[in-house]
Design an enzyme around this catalytic site. Structure first.
Site, PDB file in Angstrom:
ATOM      1  CB  CYS A 187      -0.984  -0.038   1.166  1.00 21.39           C
ATOM      2  SG  CYS A 187      -2.423   1.029   0.905  1.00 21.39           S
TER       3      CYS A 187
ATOM      4  CG  HIS B 122      -4.175  -3.845   2.667  1.00 17.20           C
ATOM      5  ND1 HIS B 122      -3.349  -3.455   3.702  1.00 17.20           N
ATOM      6  CD2 HIS B 122      -4.634  -2.702   2.098  1.00 17.20           C
ATOM      7  CE1 HIS B 122      -3.325  -2.132   3.770  1.00 17.20           C
ATOM      8  NE2 HIS B 122      -4.100  -1.656   2.803  1.00 17.20           N
TER       9      HIS B 122
ATOM     10  CD  GLU C 247      -2.657  -6.515   5.306  1.00 18.94           C
ATOM     11  OE1 GLU C 247      -3.291  -5.458   5.459  1.00 18.94           O
ATOM     12  OE2 GLU C 247      -1.896  -6.706   4.335  1.00 18.94           O
TER      13      GLU C 247
END
Length: 363
Positions: free
Chosen positions: A247, A332, A334
């Site tokens: 990001c 992202h 995660e």
């Protein structure tokens, strides 16, 4: 419940009722299209300075639990929903969304047409706004919003102030905290990494002295050009230590290698954004939260190669360096909240570290 207003810098007014903290707050009004995950959203440091509109109509029904926070101290400036549930029902729930926001001094606004507000933002771009009482001088609020400047110090506000160590038996990863989500740290811990989390102003020399096997550049809020210290740090370690950017970290890696970035009209914020891998055509459904993008035409004079693109609008979603062990993604891996399609990128990073360790030293 008390009546409240959302006043936008263009003069639009939305009237609803307040929940959470009974206070006024200004911020950049954005929207997130996720159907669930409001706890992770409001605790994501990348939302520092923003008032987030959730497009799903009912929020708060499963409450708040101790495990799903992405930071200890939420930096969000406000939350806007269509309908708020004050009495949640879920076996993991420990308190309501209302009581959490009240404790964290974050105002909420419910009972407005969030679809209309979202369409306005999509048409005109993000706007500055203020959640306030109904008896305010609207003309003065609009004037104040128009005259106010965009925040420039969000990373400084949310980054850790001191380094700290999360011991592990595996490779040492220095995680540069620009507004790190806990999900990123969990991804490294799951792979037995020995993690040292450092502030955003940490120099290249300090990172090298820590004996890093790899460096992960975290997510974070705001304009990447407002973090010049990080750009210089990346220039000092690239080619020496494998790098993975997520990001904001992705944007900073691009800037450090000569690319440019620009502001998106209304950003990408949600849990269902399709991303295409250029080399294979494979599609991942990803979680995203960003208001800036790397400019495609700026890659021409760099050593960066496009690896992923957004299916919806064609913007850059992934890059890699053609000569050094460094890559990054705009989304992202995660998730938290969102799908785990891209979680394998942590393993890609681990493999990159192992391959780099095999390379002979050049004197």
């Amino acid at each position: 419940m008390r009546e409240k207003l959302l006043i936008l810098e263009n003069g639009d007014i939305y009237q609803g009722y307040g929940f959470g903290a009974d206070m006024e707050m200004s911020g950049e009004v954005v929207f997130n299209t996720g159907m669930t995950g409001y706890q992770e959203i409001l605790s994501d440091p990348s939302y520092c300075g923003q008032i987030v509109t959730l497009t799903y109509p009912l929020i708060g029904n499963y409450g708040i639990n101790r495990d799903d926070f992405e930071s200890i101290s939420p930096a969000i400036h406000g939350l806007i929903v269509k309908e708020i549930e004050l009495e949640p029902s879920h076996w993991r729930s420990e308190e309501s969304l209302h009581t959490l926001l009240e404790a964290k001094n974050i105002p909420g606004l419910a009972g407005i047409d969030t679809r209309k507000l979202t369409r306005l933002i999509r048409e005109h771009g993000t706007l500055k706004g203020r959640i306030c009482d109904v008896d305010v001088d609207v003309t003065q609020v609009v004037k104040d919003l128009k005259m106010s400047k965009w925040m420039r110090n969000q990373v400084e506000l949310v980054s850790t102030k001191e380094p700290y160590h999360v011991p592990g038996k595996g490779k040492r990863v220095v995680l540069v905290d620009f507004g790190m989500k806990h999900g990123i740290l969990h991804g490294l811990i799951e792979r037995q990494c020995d993690v040292v989390v450092v502030p955003y102003k940490t120099s290249a020399e300090e990172i090298i002295r820590l004996g890093a096997d790899g460096v992960l550049l975290s997510n974070g809020p705001g304009n990447p050009e407002d973090v010049p210290e990080a750009i210089e740090m990346i220039k000092g370690i690239i080619g020496k230590i494998p790098i993975f950017g997520i990001c904001l970290g992705h944007q900073l890696l691009a800037l450090a290698n000569g690319a440019t970035t620009s502001r998106l009209r209304f950003g990408h914020r949600g849990s269902n954004h399709p991303v295409r891998e250029i080399s294979t055509g494979k599609i991942d459904i990803t979680a995203q939260n960003h208001g800036y993008t790397v400019d495609l035409d700026s890659l021409a004079n760099t050593e960066l190669e496009l690896t992923h693109e957004a299916v919806n609008d064609g913007t850059i979603e992934g890059l890699k360096h053609i000569n050094y062990p460094a890559f990054s993604v705009q989304y992202h891996p995660e998730a938290s909240p969102g799908p785990h399609d891209a979680n394998y990128l942590f393993d890609t990073f681990m493999n990159m570290i192992r391959e780099h360790k095999k390379q002979p030293l050049h004197v």
